[in-house]
Motif scaffolding. Structure first.
Motif, PDB file in Angstrom:
ATOM      1  N   ARG A 221       0.837  -1.203   0.000  1.00 34.39           N
ATOM      2  CA  ARG A 221       0.000   0.000   0.000  1.00 34.39           C
ATOM      3  C   ARG A 221       0.876   1.260   0.000  1.00 34.39           C
ATOM      4  O   ARG A 221       0.477   2.324   0.434  1.00 34.39           O
ATOM      5  CB  ARG A 221      -0.967   0.001   1.192  1.00 34.39           C
ATOM      6  CG  ARG A 221      -0.283   0.071   2.539  1.00 34.39           C
ATOM      7  CD  ARG A 221      -1.269   0.150   3.675  1.00 34.39           C
ATOM      8  NE  ARG A 221      -0.591   0.001   4.941  1.00 34.39           N
ATOM      9  CZ  ARG A 221      -0.247   1.016   5.732  1.00 34.39           C
ATOM     10  NH1 ARG A 221      -0.516   2.244   5.383  1.00 34.39           N
ATOM     11  NH2 ARG A 221       0.359   0.804   6.878  1.00 34.39           N
ATOM     12  N   GLY A 222       2.127   1.114  -0.492  1.00 36.88           N
ATOM     13  CA  GLY A 222       3.025   2.271  -0.603  1.00 36.88           C
ATOM     14  C   GLY A 222       2.556   3.238  -1.680  1.00 36.88           C
ATOM     15  O   GLY A 222       1.660   2.930  -2.476  1.00 36.88           O
ATOM     16  N   THR A 223       3.191   4.418  -1.728  1.00 37.60           N
ATOM     17  CA  THR A 223       2.738   5.477  -2.644  1.00 37.60           C
ATOM     18  C   THR A 223       2.761   5.045  -4.106  1.00 37.60           C
ATOM     19  O   THR A 223       1.790   5.251  -4.844  1.00 37.60           O
ATOM     20  CB  THR A 223       3.650   6.715  -2.506  1.00 37.60           C
ATOM     21  OG1 THR A 223       4.007   6.854  -1.149  1.00 37.60           O
ATOM     22  CG2 THR A 223       2.958   7.958  -2.991  1.00 37.60           C
ATOM     23  N   ALA A 224       3.891   4.452  -4.519  1.00 41.81           N
ATOM     24  CA  ALA A 224       4.012   4.095  -5.932  1.00 41.81           C
ATOM     25  C   ALA A 224       2.951   3.057  -6.300  1.00 41.81           C
ATOM     26  O   ALA A 224       2.361   3.104  -7.389  1.00 41.81           O
ATOM     27  CB  ALA A 224       5.408   3.549  -6.207  1.00 41.81           C
ATOM     28  N   CYS A 225       2.697   2.133  -5.383  1.00 40.50           N
ATOM     29  CA  CYS A 225       1.691   1.102  -5.656  1.00 40.50           C
ATOM     30  C   CYS A 225       0.298   1.723  -5.609  1.00 40.50           C
ATOM     31  O   CYS A 225      -0.569   1.352  -6.398  1.00 40.50           O
ATOM     32  CB  CYS A 225       1.822  -0.042  -4.657  1.00 40.50           C
ATOM     33  SG  CYS A 225       3.335  -0.986  -4.926  1.00 40.50           S
ATOM     34  N   CYS A 262       5.516  -0.736   2.391  1.00 41.92           N
ATOM     35  CA  CYS A 262       6.200  -0.637   1.089  1.00 41.92           C
ATOM     36  C   CYS A 262       7.198  -1.784   1.061  1.00 41.92           C
ATOM     37  O   CYS A 262       7.888  -2.022   2.034  1.00 41.92           O
ATOM     38  CB  CYS A 262       6.909   0.701   0.949  1.00 41.92           C
ATOM     39  SG  CYS A 262       8.018   0.827  -0.463  1.00 41.92           S
ATOM     40  N   MET A 263       7.241  -2.489  -0.052  1.00 41.82           N
ATOM     41  CA  MET A 263       8.139  -3.649  -0.103  1.00 41.82           C
ATOM     42  C   MET A 263       9.498  -3.292  -0.695  1.00 41.82           C
ATOM     43  O   MET A 263      10.353  -4.141  -0.869  1.00 41.82           O
ATOM     44  CB  MET A 263       7.481  -4.764  -0.903  1.00 41.82           C
ATOM     45  CG  MET A 263       6.236  -5.283  -0.221  1.00 41.82           C
ATOM     46  SD  MET A 263       5.724  -6.888  -0.799  1.00 41.82           S
ATOM     47  CE  MET A 263       4.556  -6.480  -2.040  1.00 41.82           C
ATOM     48  N   GLY A 264       9.646  -2.011  -1.063  1.00 39.31           N
ATOM     49  CA  GLY A 264      10.950  -1.569  -1.561  1.00 39.31           C
ATOM     50  C   GLY A 264      11.213  -1.974  -3.001  1.00 39.31           C
ATOM     51  O   GLY A 264      12.368  -2.010  -3.436  1.00 39.31           O
ATOM     52  N   CYS A 265      10.176  -2.295  -3.743  1.00 41.05           N
ATOM     53  CA  CYS A 265      10.358  -2.575  -5.175  1.00 41.05           C
ATOM     54  C   CYS A 265       9.365  -1.689  -5.930  1.00 41.05           C
ATOM     55  O   CYS A 265       8.614  -2.163  -6.777  1.00 41.05           O
ATOM     56  CB  CYS A 265      10.167  -4.053  -5.474  1.00 41.05           C
ATOM     57  SG  CYS A 265       8.690  -4.724  -4.719  1.00 41.05           S
ATOM     58  N   CYS A 266       9.403  -0.417  -5.592  1.00 40.95           N
ATOM     59  CA  CYS A 266       8.386   0.534  -6.047  1.00 40.95           C
ATOM     60  C   CYS A 266       8.403   0.721  -7.560  1.00 40.95           C
ATOM     61  O   CYS A 266       7.402   1.156  -8.141  1.00 40.95           O
ATOM     62  CB  CYS A 266       8.582   1.863  -5.345  1.00 40.95           C
ATOM     63  SG  CYS A 266       9.081   1.685  -3.635  1.00 40.95           S
ATOM     64  N   PRO A 413       7.158   5.247   2.090  1.00 42.58           N
ATOM     65  CA  PRO A 413       6.644   4.446   0.978  1.00 42.58           C
ATOM     66  C   PRO A 413       7.056   5.098  -0.340  1.00 42.58           C
ATOM     67  O   PRO A 413       6.929   6.305  -0.495  1.00 42.58           O
ATOM     68  CB  PRO A 413       5.123   4.511   1.185  1.00 42.58           C
ATOM     69  CG  PRO A 413       4.870   5.700   2.040  1.00 42.58           C
ATOM     70  CD  PRO A 413       6.107   5.955   2.836  1.00 42.58           C
ATOM     71  N   GLY A 414       7.573   4.300  -1.231  1.00 38.12           N
ATOM     72  CA  GLY A 414       8.015   4.849  -2.518  1.00 38.12           C
ATOM     73  C   GLY A 414       9.512   5.086  -2.561  1.00 38.12           C
ATOM     74  O   GLY A 414      10.026   5.546  -3.571  1.00 38.12           O
ATOM     75  N   ALA A 415      10.227   4.768  -1.480  1.00 32.73           N
ATOM     76  CA  ALA A 415      11.691   4.939  -1.471  1.00 32.73           C
ATOM     77  C   ALA A 415      12.354   3.579  -1.305  1.00 32.73           C
ATOM     78  O   ALA A 415      11.880   2.754  -0.531  1.00 32.73           O
ATOM     79  CB  ALA A 415      12.087   5.863  -0.329  1.00 32.73           C
TER      80      ALA A 415
HETATM   81  S1  FES Z   1       5.283   1.527  -2.964  1.00 33.17           S
HETATM   82 FE1  FES Z   1       4.827  -0.555  -3.314  1.00 33.17          FE
HETATM   83  S2  FES Z   1       6.786  -1.477  -3.270  1.00 33.17           S
HETATM   84 FE2  FES Z   1       7.163   0.582  -2.669  1.00 33.17          FE
END
Ligand code: FES
Ligand SMILES: Cc1cc2nc3c(=O)[nH]c(=O)nc-3n(C[C@H](O)[C@H](O)[C@H](O)COP(=O)(O)O)c2cc1C
Ligand code: SF4
Ligand code: SF4
Ligand code: SF4
Length: 823
Positions: A221-225, A262-266, A413-415
């Motif tokens: 649920r991170g920003t990029a996702c 965030c899983m770090g693979c944004c 999230p997003g980094a």
């Molecule tokens: S926002 Fe989803 S992996 Fe970073």
């Protein structure tokens, strides 16, 4: 042959009871006997005394009587003493034998007990074969939890109270959640108290207190996702699996769907993982396959499971490209990195690794090392940009035992630059720590890595072990008097633990609640000792500075922000990945020269920088140089350097809502303004996104944002309103449109509807992908969407090869009419 401890305790308790009964019995008998004979004896003595007074010949008889009575009384007193002591000893033995070794611990507090249903759990060696029914209640006969593995876990991890977080990780790895019986036993076997356990287990998001389904799917649920549609994926996935709103497991216990920060693979967003295996770029159209997999419909005859069709099962780092930009610029942190591979300790040694450390231990005094760092102008890469040398100097001036902590929590999230640094060049971070230790006089260090980065945890641990065996850690490092050792500590899914005081609490096995400063960790940190906390990228810069000279570093960057910075690019950019560029590079350069701009046909609208503490800067400001001060002037901060690019399909009100939801969930709850204020702000933004906001809401948002920033204790609350305030400042028109019930970007579900245009060729693809059958397949004819059924999942629009499906968001006539009076 020795008895098991529990048997020994039972035997001792029995012996103690017997002894106690015998002693008390004898004492009572003696007492009774004495009470019975007392009158006769006293009478005999008086008679003997009277006889002796009248007749001197009776005197020897009196003496004999006195002697007999005295010796009898002495015997009785001694016997009483022995019996008394024995009874006390027996009682003590009984207490010890029946008491739990960890002390007089009460059972688990009711709150924790309540949030942990007493559900049956099998030791899940093969989770795929053991479905769990999450609806099982207390009334069902719960099979015993196998507690045997707990002893091994405690032996392996340790029984001290500060080991609680690793202990809980190990328990969860064993049972796939934290069964109450296992937690009870954990208290019994360790120094952890039930109160500490309840507090910690309920604080960290990665600990499950409910049974987990047979398949575990985690949705980022991170920003990029989020901007790539993770919310739709999550919603449709839960709907497809029949998971009720507010729940995370389907009624049959087949699948659990969790969200992750965030899983770090944004750059691979939206990202989903199943049993730890990454699935990249997931869209709603991919869900039938994932759902079939979770429902075991894709089980092969051979008994194995077909992997998802989607990429990528490869380790995450091979999916993180290092983006090329203008050539000729030196790389400080990423020098020598190879795409898709991490550098081993030998690679690091070959490329000049540990030369800086050798210089520091042989040729430079601690003060000279700090001077070098000062001259380089290095500022902390963890977000605040605090001058590194100043912090080092404060710690070096303290006395006693000191610590160095490398902050690898990277919660933004997003980094994902810190993850990449720890995975690709862990030895660089550790060499930086060693140099810092030499400069400040520390002997012990901790690398704190977030649990969502399992590869980084593993790489750091492996490298620490290798460095220990090669003599880079331990005593007499490189033949000098330097002694330093490092432990890698894993977080448990709390964003706030990136904040240094919360991190320190977490390392000590407690809830990650920040505390007020001063005292700063530099004066009082881990175990109350002076502690240097630096971000992993800050530390990774240190060996380069000492090898190439402070002036080489200072020659890069801007007047106030020296050196290079590793940025991560994600979101609506064509090439996502890592960029190492000198400070002062502009946002436009990063997005266009390194990232290749946004997709054809789309318009670059804004960039979100610095995570939840940062802000959204519009495309018009993308020529400002990225340095700590220039960004601050625009109301944003650099944070850890994550950039999420947004285009014309992203709604800025929704982005502000998303960040408030994030900070609200991550607030530790300590301060009222942060806990309640962010909730209230979120409510107001949710109303706007639902088209129910009023003009008064806008002014309330503004004033509340200021109060939250002023009334919060730590950086999370102080900066939580930043995304709202920056979008307010730069995208006011979008807020105004939402007041009219319009979402110009076509993102807010409540304000849009889907339509099929005349470009439709009747290929039926949209109907095949619609998860709720809102489109009837009518081959070769223009399709029609049943708007009552449509859940606005976006699957049809992204599937249509003719771009014949569009969203519209006309202003609601009712709202337009009611607006002037709404305030
Ligand atoms: S926002 Fe989803 S992996 Fe970073
Ligand atoms: C809410 C919050 C989250 C933070 N998260 C991180 C983080 O993930 N990583 C990090 O290095 N610093 C983070 N920080 C900053 C740390 O508190 C600390 O300042 C930093 O680790 C110091 O290292 P530096 O001087 O090298 O930047 C965070 C701060 C706040 C307020
Ligand atoms: S500002 Fe928020 S996160 Fe920080 S201490 Fe207060 S409640 Fe906790
Ligand atoms: S996918 Fe597009 S072209 Fe095909 S039927 Fe649907 S709307 Fe028409
Ligand atoms: S019609 Fe609605 S529910 Fe069906 S695919 Fe399109 S957006 Fe999703």
């Amino acid at each position: 042959m020795s008895l098991p401890r529990s048997e020994l305790r039972r035997v001792s308790a029995l012996a103690a009871v017997v002894a106690l009964v015998v002693c008390v019995g004898c004492l009572l008998t003696d007492h009774l006997r004495w009470a019975t004979h007392r009158t006769t004896e006293v009478q005999a003595l008086s008679e003997a005394e009277a006889a002796a007074q009248q007749d001197a010949a009776s005197a020897p008889a009196l003496e004999r009587l006195v002697e007999r009575q005295t010796s009898q009384s002495l015997r009785l007193r001694n016997r009483e003493r022995v019996l008394g002591i024995t009874a006390v000893a027996a009682a003590a033995l009984l207490v010890v034998a029946t008491r739990r070794p960890a002390g007089t611990k009460p059972p688990l507090p009711a709150t924790l007990d309540r949030c942990m249903p007493r559900a049956p759990v099998e030791p899940l060696s093969d989770p795929a074969e053991t479905p769990v029914d999450p609806n099982r209640g207390d009334d069902q006969t719960a099979p015993e939890v196998d507690l045997i593995p707990l002893r091994e876990i405690v032996d392996r991890v340790g029984r001290e109270a500060h080991r609680l977080i690793p202990l809980l990780h190990a328990v969860q790895a064993e049972y796939r959640y934290l069964p109450p019986a296992a937690l009870d036993e954990l208290c019994y076997l360790t120094e952890v108290t039930p109160t500490q356990l309840a507090g910690v287990a309920s604080f960290y998001a990665r600990f499950r207190t409910k049974p987990c389904g047979k398949h575990l799917v985690e949705v980022c649920r991170g920003t990029a996702c989020h901007v790539a549609g993770a919310d739709r994926v999550l919603e449709e996935l839960k709907r497809g699996l029949g998971i009720a709103p507010g729940d995370d497991t389907d009624p049959t216990g087949q699948a659990t769907v969790e969200t992750v920060g965030c899983m770090g693979c944004c750059n691979l967003a939206p990202a989903v993982s199943q049993h730890g295996e990454l699935v990249a770029n997931v869209s709603v159209e991919d869900l039938p396959e994932i759902i079939a997999h979770c429902l075991d419909k894709s089980k092969r005859r051979s008994g194995g499971y077909r992997p998802f069709r989607k990429k990528t099962a490869a380790p995450i780092e091979s999916g993180t490209p290092l983006l090329e930009g203008p050539s000729g610029l030196p790389n400080v942190v990423t020098a020598g990195w190879r795409a898709g591979a991490h550098s081993t300790l030998e690679d690091y040694e070959r490329s000049g690794g540990f030369a800086a450390l050798a210089r520091c231990v042989s040729a430079l005094s601690p003060e000279e090392i700090i001077d070098q760092i000062e001259q380089s102008g290095l500022r902390g890469r963890g977000g605040g940009g605090f001058p590194t040398a100043r912090k080092w100097r404060v710690v070096s001036q303290q006395s006693g035992e000191k610590y160095v902590v490398a902050n690898g929590d990277e919660g933004d999230p997003g980094a994902y630059m810190d993850r990449s640094i720890m995975e690709s060049a862990p030895a660089g971070v550790l060499e930086g720590m060693l140099i810092a230790a030499r400069a400040i006089g520390a002997n012990r260090g901790v690398v704190y890595v977030r649990n969502e980065y399992p590869v980084a945890v593993q790489r750091m641990r492996e490298t620490v072990d290798q460095m220990r065996s090669k003599g880079y850690l331990g005593k007499g490092i490189l033949g000098s008097s330097l002694e330093f050792d490092v432990e890698v500590v894993e977080g448990a899914g709390a964003f706030i633990c990136g904040e240094e005081t919360a991190l320190i609490e977490s390392v000590m096995g407690r809830r990650g609640t920040p505390r007020s400063k001063p005292p700063y960790p530099a004066e009082s940190g881990l175990w109350g000792r002076p502690t240097l906390v630096n971000n992993v990228e800050s530390l990774a810069c240190v060996p380069w500075i000492l090898r190439h000279g402070a002036s080489s570093f200072a020659a890069l960057g801007t007047e106030s922000s020296k050196g290079t910075k590793v940025f991560s690019l994600a979101g609506k950019v064509r090439r996502g990945g890592l960029v190492e560029a000198p400070m002062g590079v502009t946002i436009r350069q990063l997005i266009e020269e390194y990232g290749g701009g946004v997709a054809v046909g789309r318009r670059f609208k804004a960039v979100q920088i610095g995570g939840p503490s940062g802000g959204c800067l519009p495309a018009e400001l993308s020529d400002i140089p990225i340095d700590y001060d220039a960004l601050r002037q625009q109301g944003a901060i650099m944070g850890s350097g994550g950039l999420v690019v947004l285009d014309d399909t992203d709604c800025m009100v929704d982005v502000a809502r998303y960040f408030l939801e994030f900070t609200q969930q991550e607030s530790c709850g300590h301060c009222t303004f942060c806990r309640v204020g962010t909730r209230k702000l979120l409510d107001l933004l949710e109303r706007l996104c639902a088209g129910k906001g009023t003009r008064r809401d806008l002014s309330e948002i503004e004033s509340l944002a200021v109060s939250v920033a002023h009334g919060s204790l730590c950086g999370l609350g102080k900066t939580a309103p930043n995304p709202v305030l920056t979008t307010f400042r730069h995208f006011r028109d979008e807020y105004e449109a939402h007041l009219e019930g319009r979402c110009p970007a076509g993102r807010c579900k409540s304000l849009i509807s889907y339509h099929v245009t005349q470009d439709c060729v009747g290929c039926t693809l949209c109907a095949q992908h619609c998860p709720v059958a809102a489109i009837e397949p009518t081959p070769y004819r223009q399709h029609v969407i049943d708007l009552d059924r449509c859940t606005r999942c976006d699957a049809c629009r992204t599937t249509c090869p003719e771009q014949a499906i569009v969203t519209t968001s006309p202003a609601s006539p009712r709202r337009r009419k009611t607006q002037p009076n709404a305030a």
